[in-house]
Design a protein around this motif. Structure first.
Motif: not given
Length: 572
Positions: A128-135, A503-511, A513-523
């Motif tokens: 999961x990208x969010x878990x990867x972000x946190x780690x 960190x995990x929860x924060x990025x999950x929420x950001x992913x 609702x974010x419109x950033x095209x680099x985030x290509x996965x549903x949060x």
């Protein structure tokens, strides 16, 4: 002399065109495999590429001796006092075997995908990208704060000889040396680790030989004569029961921390196909000889109730169990020699901290998980912004000039206290997910350039042992050995858990609702589905044999006969 290595594109592209006959002219990974990698953001215009300047000798020394430092030479003393010689030895064997399974798993992934960021990149791709972000951020922060700690520790080791000099002098000297190393890029890191690792390895081997002589009564100045296993009976093999045994795991994790750096270095290795598997196999000898055997010798030579062990932490080299063992034998001069080895070891870990944090942060930026400026790499392959950031954090070492400096460092280090267990466990989980996806998407194990010797069973064992270690650490954090429960003590030992979760929860929420095209996965997804995993992006060229020979499984007898050969291949 090592031949010059071709350039390497940061996080998963192939060799550039250099007219090299060995590698030829090849396309980037995405083009070669008919896929387009969406893992990375574009780096600023004018940015260079990470260079493949680590050769076989560098990778082997990083694997064998790269992370041997104060955790082994000093930290084991407090663990011996708390858990006893048997508790210390068993704890190190458990963590060592757990790490062996982990390194086998990450070695398989790093050989196939030698991408920058390694572990956190694999977690993003296969879990999961969010878990990867946190780690990834917890791992980067951990190495960021370890640098000023190790620089301070190196200064403290000098007090063994000169207590009259202010520690700030040595912090400035060592930090300056580290800055000089950074001018030479990854090659500077490799050469420094190669040289310092040789010294550490020779010291470990020398101590084992000396320890056997002392234990057998072969030192004339040692009035104890033959010692044998006397200290396992008096004061005893275990101390503080199960509680003391659980406390050993944290010390062991700190001592083993950095063993996984061979996978992180794969992105800048000249030949990952050959070097990564070989370096992975070397880890067995590092664990068996330089950790387990030295720990066993220490348990024979030093009483677990030695009052000096109470001060054996950080860089208090005068209370190192290795130095105590030599002093108790009445050997003159050698304690100073071993103190010099500890100083070198601490500086080696500081060098590794700079490499680990800068490469992880640069990879995070390439995925849009950090400020874009941190993704920049100059024309000589140096991630300059992340190096500057790391060295600025290194200035925190001067906090020790303040009266509350030690307290500040305790809380800074608490941010990464459990990061090793979370990272190692996630590596095993990512390997399990990868193997499942590899099978579901129709690939064969014979197509893998390197297979973990223990296979998925090793990853399951590693994952379970990591979880047990986390539980044991929670138990010790809530109920400290020889003390009453304390909220401050708990958070100093377990703060990394809530931080990673936040960190995990924060990025999950950001992913989400974010419109950033680099985030290509549903949060909202808790983990990636097997069919969503892109198994070709970032793959080394010519690694995937599209038409493999069918696998033939032999009889039970044939499999049993082949076990010695498999063990030999795994270790050598």
């Amino acid at each position: 002399m090592d031949p010059p290595a071709p350039a390497y594109h940061g996080s998963g592209s192939s060799y550039e065109k250099h007219g090299d006959e060995k590698h030829g002219d090849v396309k980037p990974y995405g083009e070669e495999n008919g896929t387009s990698s969406r893992d990375d953001l574009d780096v600023e215009e004018g940015s260079g590429q990470l260079r493949r300047n680590l050769h076989g000798r560098h990778m082997q020394m990083i694997a064998v001796g790269g992370a041997i430092g104060a955790g082994l030479f000093v930290g084991t003393g407090s663990a011996l006092e708390t858990g006893g010689p048997a508790g210390l030895l068993i704890g190190y064997i458990i963590v060592g075997f757990m790490l062996l399974c982990t390194i086998q798993a990450v070695g398989e992934l790093a050989t196939l995908y030698p991408v920058n960021g390694a572990y956190f990149t694999y977690v993003c791709r296969f879990m999961d990208p969010s878990w990867g972000f946190a780690l990834g951020w917890d791992y980067a922060i951990g190495w960021l704060v370890i640098l000023p700690f190790e620089i301070t520790a190196a200064g403290i080791t000098i007090e063994f000889w000169r207590k009259d000099l202010n520690i700030g002098i040595w912090i400035a000297v060592f930090l300056t040396l580290l800055v000089v190393v950074q001018f030479f890029g990854v090659r500077g890191y490799g050469e420094v680790e190669f040289t310092l690792s040789i010294i550490k390895i020779l010291a470990c081997i020398g101590f084992i030989i000396l320890g056997v002589i002392i234990d057998c009564g072969g030192v004339p100045t040692d009035h104890r004569g033959y010692i044998g296993a006397h200290y396992w009976h008096d004061p005893g093999a275990f101390r503080n029961g199960f509680h003391g045994f659980c406390s050993v795991f944290v010390t062991a994790a700190f001592a083993f921390g950095g063993t996984e750096l061979t996978a992180l270095a794969a992105a800048e290795s000249a030949d990952p196909t050959r070097m990564v598997p070989k370096a992975t196999r070397q880890v067995f000898w590092r664990i068996a000889v330089f950790y387990i055997l030295n720990i066993f010798i220490i348990g024979l030579l030093v009483r677990a109730d030695n009052p000096n062990l109470l001060n054996s932490s950080g860089a208090a080299t005068a209370y190192s169990p290795f130095v105590i063992a030599i002093r108790d034998a009445g050997i003159k001069g050698l304690p100073s020699v071993f103190n010099a080895v500890i100083t070198i070891s601490v500086l080696s870990v500081a060098n590794s901290a700079t490499f680990a944090s800068t490469r992880t942060m640069q990879a995070l930026a390439m995925k849009g998980m950090a400020p874009k400026i941190l993704a920049y790499v100059d024309k000589k392959g140096r991630p300059v912004p992340t190096v500057v950031l790391q060295l600025l954090v290194g200035l925190l070492a001067f906090i020790n000039e303040a009266s509350k400096g030690a307290t500040v460092f305790d809380w800074l280090l608490a941010l990464s206290g459990l990061s090793n267990f979370f990272m190692w466990g996630s590596i095993c989980a990512a390997h399990l997910r990868f193997r499942h996806a590899w099978k579901v998407q129709g690939y064969s194990l014979s197509q893998l350039p390197y297979r973990a010797t223990l296979g998925v069973w090793g990853s399951w064992i590693g994952l379970i042992l990591n979880f047990i270690c986390l539980v044991a650490q929670f138990y010790v954090a809530v109920w400290p050995v020889g003390a009453s429960p304390d909220a401050g003590y708990f958070f100093q030992n377990y703060l990394a858990g809530p931080v990673i979760l936040a960190l995990y929860v924060g990025w999950k929420i950001y992913a989400t609702f974010s419109k950033n095209p680099a985030i290509h996965y549903p949060g909202r997804k808790f983990f990636l589905r097997t069919h969503e995993m892109d198994l070709k992006a970032g793959m080394r060229d010519n690694f995937l044999n599209e038409n493999p020979e069918p696998e033939h499984r032999g009889s039970v007898t044939q499999e049993a006969v082949s076990i010695p050969r498999k063990v030999w291949t795994a270790l050598f």
